[in-house]
Write an enzyme that holds these catalytic residues in place. Structure first.
Site, PDB file in Angstrom:
ATOM      1  N   VAL A 192       0.787  -1.080  -0.059  1.00 39.61           N
ATOM      2  CA  VAL A 192      -0.015   0.164  -0.230  1.00 39.61           C
ATOM      3  C   VAL A 192       0.697   1.508  -0.087  1.00 39.61           C
ATOM      4  CG1 VAL A 192      -1.867   1.512   1.259  1.00 39.61           C
ATOM      5  CG2 VAL A 192      -2.540  -0.852   1.431  1.00 39.61           C
ATOM      6  N   ALA A 233       4.605   3.934   2.828  1.00 41.46           N
ATOM      7  CA  ALA A 233       4.069   2.360   2.038  1.00 41.46           C
ATOM      8  C   ALA A 233       4.192   1.703   3.238  1.00 41.46           C
ATOM      9  CB  ALA A 233       5.052   2.310   0.721  1.00 41.46           C
ATOM     10  N   LYS A 234       4.010   0.264   2.909  1.00 42.24           N
ATOM     11  CA  LYS A 234       3.766  -0.187   3.807  1.00 42.24           C
ATOM     12  C   LYS A 234       3.448  -1.589   3.096  1.00 42.24           C
ATOM     13  CE  LYS A 234       5.459  -1.479   7.857  1.00 42.24           C
ATOM     14  NZ  LYS A 234       6.076  -0.324   8.953  1.00 42.24           N
ATOM     15  N   GLY A 235       4.140  -3.261   3.249  1.00 41.75           N
ATOM     16  CA  GLY A 235       4.237  -3.913   2.198  1.00 41.75           C
ATOM     17  C   GLY A 235       3.747  -5.212   3.727  1.00 41.75           C
TER      18      GLY A 235
END
Ligand code: NAD
Length: 424
Positions: free
Chosen positions: A68, A113-115
Site C-alpha cells: 500500500v 508505504a507498507k507491504g
C-alpha cells in the site's frame, strides 16, 4: 494447490481506526478542507497479489501479498515489508499512513508505504522464504523502485530478504539497483548506524523531553519494555547518558533492580541465551504488567502495539512515556494518560530515528559514497532533536498533547506541499 487465506483481523483495537481517530482530531484542529481530508486519508495505491511458491516438498502454495502506498506527495514512498500470518490489508493501510506521518514529522522527503505477505516465516525454510520474496519482488516490479517506493525490513524480514529484493529487482532492470530497498547488509550498500538508529532516536527524544521537564538524566529512572533491537539500544544509550534503568523486560517477563540494571550484562546474557532474558540474575523478576506500572520517571514501551490500553492506563505512574514501539498506546488510553498529565513522546516522532538513517542509506547509495558512523549519528541526532522541538513548540501553540501536535506537524506539511504541487 493449497491456498493460504490471510488471517482474520485480531480481536484488538483496529489499527486503522486507532490511527484515523488521531488523524481526524488533528485534521479538525488544523481546519483542513473536506477535499484535502480525502486526499490525505485515501491511500494513493493498494496492490494485492497472489504469490505461487514451490515449497520444499514440491507442492505449490499461493500466498497473498500486499503493498500500500499511502502517499507520495512528499517524495517516493517508504515503508517496510512484514511477513506474518496475521497481516491483512487494514493493518498494511494503517502502517502505510503511519509512515507518511512519520517521514513528514522528521522532515525527510518521503511518502509512506507498507507491504506484507500473509505467511508464517518460522515454519518455512530459508529457500521457501527466498522464493517467496523473489516472487513478491517480481509481482511488485511496477510498484517499487528507488524513485517510486522503497521497501525496508519489518517484522519477519531483515537484511537477508532485502538482498534478495535487490538481486531480483536488479535482474529485471539489467543493472545493480541497490537503493531500491534500505536495511541492506553493509557489504551491499547498507548504512553504518542503522541497527542502533531507532534506539538512539528514542534516547535523543527522551533526553529532549527530560530537558523540557527540567529533569536531570543523572537523577532519572527508566523502565523499558522489550529488549530487542529498539529496547536494548535505548537501554544502553540512556544508561550511557546517566539515566538509571531500573527495569527491562522481554517476552519472558520483567526484571527489576532499584539500583539499576547492569545493561551490558543483560545484553551479553541475552546474546548468549537464544535472544531472551529468561533466567537473567541480578534483578528481581516482575511481570510485564508490573513493569508498566512502576514508579519511574520514564517509561519506554519498545516491544509491540497496544500494551497501554484503557484497562491499565490508570495504573501508569511514569512522568513521561517515550514510544519506541509502533502504536504501543491504544487510542482509547490517550485520554486517561493525558488527564494524568503524563508527557507522551509519540511513536511517529520517538521511533523515527530508524527511517531517518534508512533515508541516509538511500542518500549514500545515490551519491555512491559511504559516510562515517560519526557523521551519520550527528546528522540523525540533529534530525531527531529538530523534530522534537518542532512538535513540542506545536503542542504549546495549539495547547494539545504531543501526539496530536505530531499529527498536526505532519498533516500540515503534507497538505501544504500538496497545495503547491497539485495532484499527481
Ligand atoms: P525485536 O523483535 O528486535 O524486539 C522485540 C522485543 O519485545 C523482544 O525483546 C521481545 O521478547 C519483546 N516482546 C515481544 N512481545 C512482548 C510482550 N508481550 N511483552 C514484553 N516484551 C515483549 O523488535 P524491534 O525491532 O525492537 O521492534 C520493537 C517495536 O519497535 C515494534 O513495535 C516495531 O514495530 C517498532 N519499531 C522498530 C524499529 C526498528 O528499527 N527496529 C523502527 C520503528 C519502530
Amino acid at each position: 494447490m493449497a491456498y493460504i487465506e490471510p488471517a482474520p483481523i485480531k480481536d484488538k483495537e483496529n489499527p486503522l481506526e486507532s490511527m484515523m481517530s488521531r488523524f481526524d482530531a488533528a485534521a479538525r484542529l488544523l481546519g483542513i478542507s473536506d477535499e484535502m481530508y480525502d486526499i490525505l486519508k485515501v491511500p494513493a495505491r493498494q496492490v494485492i497479489v497472489g504469490l505461487p511458491v514451490t515449497m520444499d516438498n514440491g507442492a505449490i502454495k499461493v500466498f497473498e501479498g500486499y503493498r500500500v502506498i499511502h502517499s507520495n506527495i512528499l517524495g517516493p514512498a517508504k515503508g517496510g515489508i512484514r511477513l506474518d500470518p496475521a497481516v491483512h490489508l487494514d493493518e498494511v493501510r494503517a502502517l502505510a499512513a503511519w509512515m507518511t506521518w512519520k517521514c513528514a514529522v522528521v522532515d525527510i522527503p518521503y511518502g509512506g508505504a507498507k507491504g506484507g505477505i500473509a505467511c508464517n516465516p518460522r515454519e518455512m525454510s530459508a529457500g521457501e522464504i527466498e522464493r517467496l520474496i523473489r516472487q513478491y519482488t517480481v509481482a511488485m516490479l511496477d510498484v517499487i523502485g528507488p524513485d517510486r517506493d522503497i521497501p525496508a525490513p519489518d517484522m519477519g524480514t531483515g537484511p537477508r530478504e532485502m538482498a534478495w529484493i535487490v538481486d531480483e529487482y536488479s535482474k529485471a532492470k539489467g543493472m545493480t539497483v541497490n537503493n531500491v530497498v534500505t536495511g541492506k547488509p553493509l557489504v551491499l550498500g547498507g548504512s553504518l548506524g542503522r541497527t542502533e538508529a531507532t534506539g538512539r532516536g528514542v534516547t535523543v527524544a527522551a533526553l529532549a523531553a527530560m530537558d523540557k521537564l527540567r529533569m536531570n538524566p543523572y537523577r532519572t529512572t527508566a523502565a523499558i519494555q522489550g529488549f530487542g533491537n529498539v529496547g536494548s539500544f535505548a537501554a544502553e544509550l540512556l544508561h550511557e547518558r546517566g539515566v538509571t534503568v531500573v527495569a527491562v523486560s522481554d517476552i519472558s517477563g520483567g526484571y527489576y533492580n532499584a539500583s539499576g540494571i547492569d545493561i551490558t550484562a543483560a545484553v551479553n546474557y541475552r546474546n548468549s541465551n537464544k535472544g531472551t532474558l529468561d533466567g537473567f540474575s541480578g534483578a528481581e523478576k516482575i511481570s510485564n504488567e508490573e513493569l508498566l506500572a512502576l514508579a519511574v520517571d520514564v517509561l519506554v514501551p519498545a516491544a509491540k502495539e497496544d500494551v497501554i490500553t484503557d484497562d491499565n492506563a490508570a495504573s501508569i505512574q511514569a512522568k513521561m512515556i517515550v514510544e519506541g514501539a509502533n502504536g504501543p498506546t491504544s487510542a482509547s488510553a490517550d485520554e486517561i494518560i493525558n488527564s494524568k498529565g503524563i508527557l507522551v513522546v509519540p511513536d511517529i516522532l520517538a521511533n523515527a530515528g530508524g527511517v531517518t538513517v534508512s533515508y541516509f542509506e538511500w542518500v549514500q547509495n545515490r551519491i555512491g559514497y559511504k559516510w562515517t558512523l560519526d557523521r551519520i549519528n550527528r546528522r540523525a541526532d540533529r534530525v531527531m532533536k529538530d523534530a522534537f522541538d518542532r512538535v513540542f513548540e506545536t503542542s504549546q501553540r495549539y495547547q494539545v498533547p504531543m501526539r496530536l501536535a505530531a499529527y498536526i506537524v505532519a498533516i500540515d506539511k503534507v497538505a501544504s506541499t500538496y497545495k503547491f504541487r497539485g495532484g499527481y
